[in-house]
Motif scaffolding. Structure first.
Motif, PDB file in Angstrom:
ATOM      1  N   VAL A  21     -52.761  34.773  15.639  1.00 19.86           N
ATOM      2  CA  VAL A  21     -51.712  35.576  14.999  1.00 19.86           C
ATOM      3  C   VAL A  21     -50.813  36.215  16.050  1.00 19.86           C
ATOM      4  O   VAL A  21     -49.579  36.233  15.909  1.00 19.86           O
ATOM      5  N   LEU A  22     -51.415  36.731  17.122  1.00 18.88           N
ATOM      6  CA  LEU A  22     -50.617  37.349  18.185  1.00 18.88           C
ATOM      7  C   LEU A  22     -49.698  36.318  18.837  1.00 18.88           C
ATOM      8  O   LEU A  22     -48.526  36.601  19.099  1.00 18.88           O
ATOM      9  N   ALA A  23     -50.236  35.105  19.084  1.00 13.57           N
ATOM     10  CA  ALA A  23     -49.411  34.052  19.696  1.00 13.57           C
ATOM     11  C   ALA A  23     -48.268  33.645  18.765  1.00 13.57           C
ATOM     12  O   ALA A  23     -47.131  33.441  19.213  1.00 13.57           O
ATOM     13  N   ALA A  24     -48.546  33.529  17.463  1.00 14.13           N
ATOM     14  CA  ALA A  24     -47.496  33.169  16.509  1.00 14.13           C
ATOM     15  C   ALA A  24     -46.425  34.260  16.439  1.00 14.13           C
ATOM     16  O   ALA A  24     -45.220  33.965  16.374  1.00 14.13           O
ATOM     17  N   LEU A  25     -46.850  35.534  16.469  1.00 12.09           N
ATOM     18  CA  LEU A  25     -45.891  36.640  16.426  1.00 12.09           C
ATOM     19  C   LEU A  25     -45.033  36.665  17.684  1.00 12.09           C
ATOM     20  O   LEU A  25     -43.801  36.882  17.609  1.00 12.09           O
ATOM     21  N   ALA A  26     -45.663  36.426  18.832  1.00 10.03           N
ATOM     22  CA  ALA A  26     -44.900  36.398  20.088  1.00 10.03           C
ATOM     23  C   ALA A  26     -43.874  35.271  20.066  1.00 10.03           C
ATOM     24  O   ALA A  26     -42.721  35.445  20.500  1.00 10.03           O
ATOM     25  N   ALA A  27     -44.277  34.104  19.540  1.00 12.18           N
ATOM     26  CA  ALA A  27     -43.337  32.982  19.447  1.00 12.18           C
ATOM     27  C   ALA A  27     -42.194  33.309  18.499  1.00 12.18           C
ATOM     28  O   ALA A  27     -41.026  32.967  18.762  1.00 12.18           O
ATOM     29  N   LEU A  28     -42.510  33.980  17.369  1.00 18.18           N
ATOM     30  CA  LEU A  28     -41.462  34.357  16.409  1.00 18.18           C
ATOM     31  C   LEU A  28     -40.464  35.309  17.042  1.00 18.18           C
ATOM     32  O   LEU A  28     -39.246  35.146  16.872  1.00 18.18           O
ATOM     33  N   LEU A  29     -40.947  36.284  17.789  1.00 23.11           N
ATOM     34  CA  LEU A  29     -40.053  37.279  18.379  1.00 23.11           C
ATOM     35  C   LEU A  29     -39.247  36.725  19.546  1.00 23.11           C
ATOM     36  O   LEU A  29     -38.160  37.230  19.845  1.00 23.11           O
ATOM     37  N   ARG A  30     -39.752  35.699  20.200  1.00 23.99           N
ATOM     38  CA  ARG A  30     -39.067  35.176  21.387  1.00 23.99           C
ATOM     39  C   ARG A  30     -38.242  33.916  21.101  1.00 23.99           C
ATOM     40  O   ARG A  30     -37.295  33.634  21.828  1.00 23.99           O
ATOM     41  N   ARG A  31     -38.602  33.166  20.069  1.00 21.74           N
ATOM     42  CA  ARG A  31     -37.981  31.863  19.876  1.00 21.74           C
ATOM     43  C   ARG A  31     -37.075  31.776  18.653  1.00 21.74           C
ATOM     44  O   ARG A  31     -36.404  30.767  18.469  1.00 21.74           O
ATOM     45  N   SER A  32     -37.085  32.789  17.794  1.00 23.82           N
ATOM     46  CA  SER A  32     -36.308  32.702  16.556  1.00 23.82           C
ATOM     47  C   SER A  32     -35.126  33.670  16.587  1.00 23.82           C
ATOM     48  O   SER A  32     -35.091  34.618  17.371  1.00 23.82           O
ATOM     49  N   ARG A  33     -34.151  33.417  15.687  1.00 22.06           N
ATOM     50  CA  ARG A  33     -33.000  34.311  15.594  1.00 22.06           C
ATOM     51  C   ARG A  33     -33.444  35.697  15.123  1.00 22.06           C
ATOM     52  O   ARG A  33     -32.933  36.717  15.598  1.00 22.06           O
ATOM     53  N   PHE A  34     -34.398  35.703  14.184  1.00 17.14           N
ATOM     54  CA  PHE A  34     -34.901  36.986  13.703  1.00 17.14           C
ATOM     55  C   PHE A  34     -35.517  37.779  14.848  1.00 17.14           C
ATOM     56  O   PHE A  34     -35.307  38.988  14.970  1.00 17.14           O
ATOM     57  N   GLY A  35     -36.271  37.105  15.712  1.00 16.65           N
ATOM     58  CA  GLY A  35     -36.867  37.778  16.855  1.00 16.65           C
ATOM     59  C   GLY A  35     -35.819  38.326  17.800  1.00 16.65           C
ATOM     60  O   GLY A  35     -35.963  39.430  18.352  1.00 16.65           O
ATOM     61  N   LEU A  36     -34.741  37.567  17.986  1.00 21.55           N
ATOM     62  CA  LEU A  36     -33.643  38.037  18.837  1.00 21.55           C
ATOM     63  C   LEU A  36     -33.020  39.299  18.248  1.00 21.55           C
ATOM     64  O   LEU A  36     -32.713  40.261  18.972  1.00 21.55           O
ATOM     65  N   GLU A  37     -32.830  39.312  16.936  1.00 17.32           N
ATOM     66  CA  GLU A  37     -32.250  40.488  16.284  1.00 17.32           C
ATOM     67  C   GLU A  37     -33.180  41.693  16.385  1.00 17.32           C
ATOM     68  O   GLU A  37     -32.729  42.828  16.606  1.00 17.32           O
ATOM     69  N   VAL A  38     -34.484  41.459  16.228  1.00 20.29           N
ATOM     70  CA  VAL A  38     -35.452  42.556  16.348  1.00 20.29           C
ATOM     71  C   VAL A  38     -35.399  43.151  17.747  1.00 20.29           C
ATOM     72  O   VAL A  38     -35.375  44.381  17.931  1.00 20.29           O
ATOM     73  N   ARG A  39     -35.366  42.291  18.767  1.00 17.52           N
ATOM     74  CA  ARG A  39     -35.329  42.795  20.134  1.00 17.52           C
ATOM     75  C   ARG A  39     -34.019  43.532  20.410  1.00 17.52           C
ATOM     76  O   ARG A  39     -33.984  44.523  21.145  1.00 17.52           O
ATOM     77  N   ALA A  40     -32.931  43.051  19.830  1.00 13.98           N
ATOM     78  CA  ALA A  40     -31.629  43.722  20.026  1.00 13.98           C
ATOM     79  C   ALA A  40     -31.638  45.113  19.391  1.00 13.98           C
ATOM     80  O   ALA A  40     -31.185  46.088  20.001  1.00 13.98           O
ATOM     81  N   VAL A  41     -32.173  45.216  18.175  1.00 16.51           N
ATOM     82  CA  VAL A  41     -32.226  46.515  17.494  1.00 16.51           C
ATOM     83  C   VAL A  41     -33.154  47.469  18.238  1.00 16.51           C
ATOM     84  O   VAL A  41     -32.885  48.669  18.340  1.00 16.51           O
ATOM     85  N   THR A  42     -34.258  46.940  18.782  1.00 15.69           N
ATOM     86  CA  THR A  42     -35.194  47.767  19.521  1.00 15.69           C
ATOM     87  C   THR A  42     -34.541  48.359  20.761  1.00 15.69           C
ATOM     88  O   THR A  42     -34.724  49.546  21.084  1.00 15.69           O
ATOM     89  N   GLN A  43     -33.757  47.547  21.468  1.00 16.88           N
ATOM     90  CA  GLN A  43     -33.170  47.996  22.726  1.00 16.88           C
ATOM     91  C   GLN A  43     -31.950  48.905  22.518  1.00 16.88           C
ATOM     92  O   GLN A  43     -31.781  49.892  23.218  1.00 16.88           O
ATOM     93  N   ASN A  44     -31.099  48.558  21.536  1.00 15.54           N
ATOM     94  CA  ASN A  44     -29.894  49.377  21.318  1.00 15.54           C
ATOM     95  C   ASN A  44     -29.394  49.133  19.896  1.00 15.54           C
ATOM     96  O   ASN A  44     -28.694  48.158  19.626  1.00 15.54           O
TER      97      ASN A  44
END
Length: 533
Positions: free
Chosen positions: A392-415
């Motif tokens: 589950v952790l590996a799948a979540l890491a892949a989702l956050l790093r490889r998908s558009r949704f993950g990119l948006e989550v990281r963008a909102v987290t940072q700024n």
């Protein structure tokens, strides 16, 4: 004698090849059930050495009282209870003969002397069985006998045995008898043979020999004491390995419970006191699936995974859209609101399922233990949970790093402001992130249902630990959450045997408080709104 129904050519070949052996077996079988007691004793040895495929079955049936004569034709059969009748098998061929009422059969009776001889013959045949597991079970049975007859059988079998686990048990059985010998050298050899074993029976035996009253010879006592000391050291080591395994399994449950909280807190800065209830909903989803699939228990757990994720995730989205989005920037009110939601969810579950705990059965493939050695066994349910948590952790890491949704989550987290200015719908990201975190908590409930009973309050036991994992590892950092969960899980399991469960949790909490005082950002610092706040 009635021959089995075989093609004529096959029957002629079998008769030509096996007629002498079959005739000898038939003759011994007739003597076994005859009236001459001495002949019955001799027939047991003849059947044992005949090599006939039915030899073991016949001797076992005689020993267990399952060998019968059919009254209508005096045919020897092996009869076992089946519903309201007895299922019959031909004693000489093993062919199925249907069933018959118990009144139509006459049991072949035995006495104590015959049963003693039969036990030895059955043990000898079992020790020669082609399957190692069968030989191992037979050797374990003989170890408890501790007689000269059983030792003789084990010595004979040990000389031809090649399987290490079977050899160990056979050697234990021989040593158990030899250690009582009047010959000092035989006793010394037996103690030496026991050195290196991890079995509790061996431990008790060595303790008796090493005692002042157990062994008259000083050298034998000294050798036994040294062997016992080495054994105690190895047992202590494997006990620590076992604690480590249980700690990692606890850490895996904490990881599943905390990783959703970590990303939710990291993106939205919300302290969700209802997160434990998402775990509870996942566990109850597993229970419901098992009730709907009683005939498919092996697949019910796999079917429960997507349902638990969807139920907990949808509940999380509803909570975020309905309540939490109106309280952003007011952390105290958010905390109180989510605490109230947790009470509502608990009461709703009590109303639907009752306040009583519910048991969720484990499928067969998750039951049992992987026995590494007599002192160390890894239960399959915890092993699968460890693998599942890491997956589950590996799948979540892949989702956050490889998908558009993950990119948006990281963008909102940072700024958040810059992400909104770039066209990212931050409200949608908040809702989906909250739903994702809640869904992963639901998966934690599926895993937790295999370790404990399902109840309305089960999530409350993990909410505090989950927050400690998130704070200790670093808010919003997956690697920090992994290390934090494993550290707290292992620390708890190593402290519990020394301090007790309650004091162990207190000590861990004190450690977290001191650690956060020294390093407020946790193990891994994260940049962005959560860190700036």
């Amino acid at each position: 004698m009635r021959l089995p129904r075989l093609p004529e050519a096959t029957l002629l070949l079998l008769l030509a090849a096996c007629a002498p052996a079959r005739a000898d077996f038939e003759q011994s079988l007739a003597l076994l059930v005859g009236d001459v007691f001495a002949a019955r004793l001799e027939s047991i040895a003849a059947i044992q050495s005949s090599g006939h495929p039915q030899a073991l079955a016949v001797l076992e049936a005689t020993l267990e009282g399952a060998l019968h004569r059919r009254r209508e034709d005096r045919r020897l059969v092996i009869a076992v209870p089946a519903d309201d009748a007895m299922a019959l098998t031909d004693a000489s061929t093993g062919a199925a003969l249907g069933s018959a009422p118990a009144a139509a059969l006459e049991r072949v009776r035995t006495n104590n002397r015959l049963r003693k001889t039969l036990r030895g013959a059955v043990a000898g045949l079992r020790l020669s069985h082609p399957e190692a597991g069968y030989r191992l079970a037979a050797a374990r049975e003989l170890v408890g006998d501790a007689s000269q007859e059983s030792a003789a059988l084990l010595r004979e079998a040990l000389a031809r045995e090649s399987h290490p686990a079977v050899r160990e048990v056979m050697a234990l059985g021989v040593a158990t008898v030899d250690i009582r010998s009047a010959d000092r050298d035989v006793r010394l050899a037996a103690v030496t043979a026991l050195d290196g074993s991890l079995r509790q029976e061996v431990r008790a035996l060595l303790e008796r020999v090493a005692g002042e009253d157990g062994e008259p010879d000083a050298e034998v006592r000294a050798v036994a004491a040294e062997a016992l000391q080495r054994m105690e050291a190895r047992l202590a080591l494997y006990e620590q390995v076992n604690n480590l395994y249980f700690g990692i399994s606890l850490g895996s449950v904490l990881l599943l419970a905390a990783v959703g909280l970590a990303i939710t807190f990291g993106v939205m800065g919300v302290i969700n006191m209802a997160h434990g209830e998402m775990v509870m909903l996942g566990a109850y989803a597993t229970y419901v699936v098992q009730q709907l699939m009683p005939a498919h228990l092996e697949w019910s757990l796999l079917a429960a995974l997507p349902l638990a994720f969807l139920v907990a995730g949808a509940t999380g989205v509803a909570i975020e859209r309905g309540i939490i989005r109106h309280l952003y920037g007011r952390p105290l009110e958010t905390l109180l609101a989510t605490f109230g939601i947790s009470l509502v969810l608990q009461q709703a579950v009590r109303t639907v399922f009752s306040p009583l705990n519910r048991a969720v059965a484990s499928p067969e493939w998750m039951s049992g233990t992987l026995q590494i050695n007599p002192a160390l066994g890894l239960t399959y349910n915890r092993l699968y949970i460890i693998v599942f948590a890491l997956a589950v952790l590996a799948a979540l890491a892949a989702l956050l790093r490889r998908s558009r949704f993950g990119l948006e989550v990281r963008a909102v987290t940072q700024n958040r402001a810059m992400a909104s200015a770039m066209g990212i719908r931050t409200g949608r990201v908040d809702a989906l992130t909250f739903g994702l975190g809640s869904g992963i908590a639901g998966l934690a409930g599926v895993a937790l249902s295999q370790l404990t009973n399902v109840g309305p309050n089960m999530g409350q036991a993990y909410i505090v630990d989950s927050f400690m994992v998130v704070v200790f590892g670093g808010v919003g950092n997956l690697m920090g959450t992994l290390l934090g969960a494993m550290t707290l899980g292992v620390a708890n399991k190593f402290l519990e045997p020394v301090t007790g469960t309650v004091l162990a949790k207190i000590l861990v909490l004190v450690f977290i408080i001191v650690f956060i005082q020294r390093r407020p950002q946790g193990l891994f610092a994260v940049s962005g709104r959560a860190a700036d706040a």
